[in-house]
Design a protein around this motif. Sequence first.
Motif, PDB file in Angstrom:
ATOM      1  N   ASN A 213     123.575 108.005  29.097  1.00  0.00           N
ATOM      2  CA  ASN A 213     122.831 109.195  28.677  1.00  0.00           C
ATOM      3  C   ASN A 213     123.725 110.268  28.071  1.00  0.00           C
ATOM      4  O   ASN A 213     123.350 111.434  28.014  1.00  0.00           O
ATOM      5  N   ASP A 214     124.890 109.865  27.636  1.00  0.00           N
ATOM      6  CA  ASP A 214     125.804 110.811  27.007  1.00  0.00           C
ATOM      7  C   ASP A 214     126.368 110.172  25.746  1.00  0.00           C
ATOM      8  O   ASP A 214     127.304 109.385  25.788  1.00  0.00           O
ATOM      9  N   GLU A 215     125.798 110.526  24.614  1.00  0.00           N
ATOM     10  CA  GLU A 215     126.176 109.913  23.344  1.00  0.00           C
ATOM     11  C   GLU A 215     127.554 110.336  22.848  1.00  0.00           C
ATOM     12  O   GLU A 215     128.044 109.799  21.855  1.00  0.00           O
ATOM     13  N   LYS A 216     128.185 111.251  23.540  1.00  0.00           N
ATOM     14  CA  LYS A 216     129.511 111.707  23.115  1.00  0.00           C
ATOM     15  C   LYS A 216     130.604 110.697  23.446  1.00  0.00           C
ATOM     16  O   LYS A 216     131.676 110.715  22.844  1.00  0.00           O
TER      17      LYS A 216
ATOM     18  N   LYS B 104     118.950 102.898  19.358  1.00  0.00           N
ATOM     19  CA  LYS B 104     118.971 103.051  20.817  1.00  0.00           C
ATOM     20  C   LYS B 104     119.819 101.981  21.491  1.00  0.00           C
ATOM     21  O   LYS B 104     119.898 101.916  22.717  1.00  0.00           O
ATOM     22  N   GLU B 105     120.455 101.143  20.671  1.00  0.00           N
ATOM     23  CA  GLU B 105     121.277 100.066  21.217  1.00  0.00           C
ATOM     24  C   GLU B 105     122.712 100.538  21.462  1.00  0.00           C
ATOM     25  O   GLU B 105     123.293 101.249  20.638  1.00  0.00           O
ATOM     26  N   ILE B 106     123.259 100.150  22.592  1.00  0.00           N
ATOM     27  CA  ILE B 106     124.642 100.465  22.937  1.00  0.00           C
ATOM     28  C   ILE B 106     125.421  99.159  23.051  1.00  0.00           C
ATOM     29  O   ILE B 106     124.991  98.232  23.730  1.00  0.00           O
ATOM     30  N   HIS B 107     126.546  99.096  22.350  1.00  0.00           N
ATOM     31  CA  HIS B 107     127.363  97.877  22.339  1.00  0.00           C
ATOM     32  C   HIS B 107     128.761  98.207  22.839  1.00  0.00           C
ATOM     33  O   HIS B 107     129.471  99.033  22.254  1.00  0.00           O
ATOM     34  N   LEU B 108     129.181  97.553  23.913  1.00  0.00           N
ATOM     35  CA  LEU B 108     130.500  97.775  24.489  1.00  0.00           C
ATOM     36  C   LEU B 108     131.402  96.574  24.210  1.00  0.00           C
ATOM     37  O   LEU B 108     131.021  95.435  24.484  1.00  0.00           O
ATOM     38  N   LYS B 109     132.586  96.856  23.659  1.00  0.00           N
ATOM     39  CA  LYS B 109     133.550  95.791  23.392  1.00  0.00           C
ATOM     40  C   LYS B 109     134.852  96.078  24.134  1.00  0.00           C
ATOM     41  O   LYS B 109     135.349  97.205  24.117  1.00  0.00           O
ATOM     42  N   GLY B 110     135.391  95.041  24.786  1.00  0.00           N
ATOM     43  CA  GLY B 110     136.611  95.191  25.562  1.00  0.00           C
ATOM     44  C   GLY B 110     137.826  94.606  24.863  1.00  0.00           C
ATOM     45  O   GLY B 110     137.734  93.569  24.196  1.00  0.00           O
ATOM     46  N   TYR B 111     138.957  95.259  25.027  1.00  0.00           N
ATOM     47  CA  TYR B 111     140.230  94.834  24.442  1.00  0.00           C
ATOM     48  C   TYR B 111     141.302  94.824  25.531  1.00  0.00           C
ATOM     49  O   TYR B 111     141.158  95.465  26.566  1.00  0.00           O
TER      50      TYR B 111
END
Length: 249
Positions: free
Chosen positions: A51-54, A95-102
Amino acid sequence: MIKLGLIGFPLSHSFSKNYYLTKFETENITDVNYDLYAIEDIHMFPSLFLNDEKFKGFNVTIPYKQSVIGFLDELSIEAKEIGAVNCITVQREDKEIHLKGYNTDAFGFEKSLTPLLKKDHKRALILGNGGAAKAVLYTCNKLGIPYSIVSRTAFSGDLTYKDLNKEIIDNHTIIVNCSPVGTSPTVDQCPEIPYDYITNKHLLYDLIYNPQETLFLKKGKSKSATIKNGYEMLLLQADKNWEIWKENF
């Protein structure tokens, strides 16, 4: 204001916040902030960004480098192979959130190790097989350096500390401490290896950077070995994180 941060627990001492805030001030970057998020349970992680787009990115430290993977949508090639993540990007589309890990630990270790490698440095002895060792093992595989893992118990490594002898030390001229032994404030401790067999052909690398010269490194130095602490690796991975995040701003 763009938000970046470090998740882990506890976070009483963190290099990252001071490093990035100093970087932002020096480079006059006024629209990005970096803070610490000490979460007692990894399941609290989504509450930070949902809930925090920042939020645009995170660093991950102990004990969540492996457990955070279950919350990610994608892994980079090295993160997938290593099985641990220390850098995350948060991408939003509609409204989609995509998380990528490195995993930038591997990048930092490789870049700080390779300038030190000489013809004598053909095999590595990896002390410890916890999360910190994963990036080291990945790098050794990438560079074609055969290695043996030393653990306190026989079932969790190739060798135990009690197995180490002159022949093994002679045949492993790179020795990397991936254990926390010797970290401040326990500066009077070091991995229990037979230091008498260390020579000027050896390279001793300690992932620890506090203190600057651990007892492990001091003992190597007294035998004229090449020594290296983990500070440059830390700087290199931090700069790599910044490159990755910036591409996502």
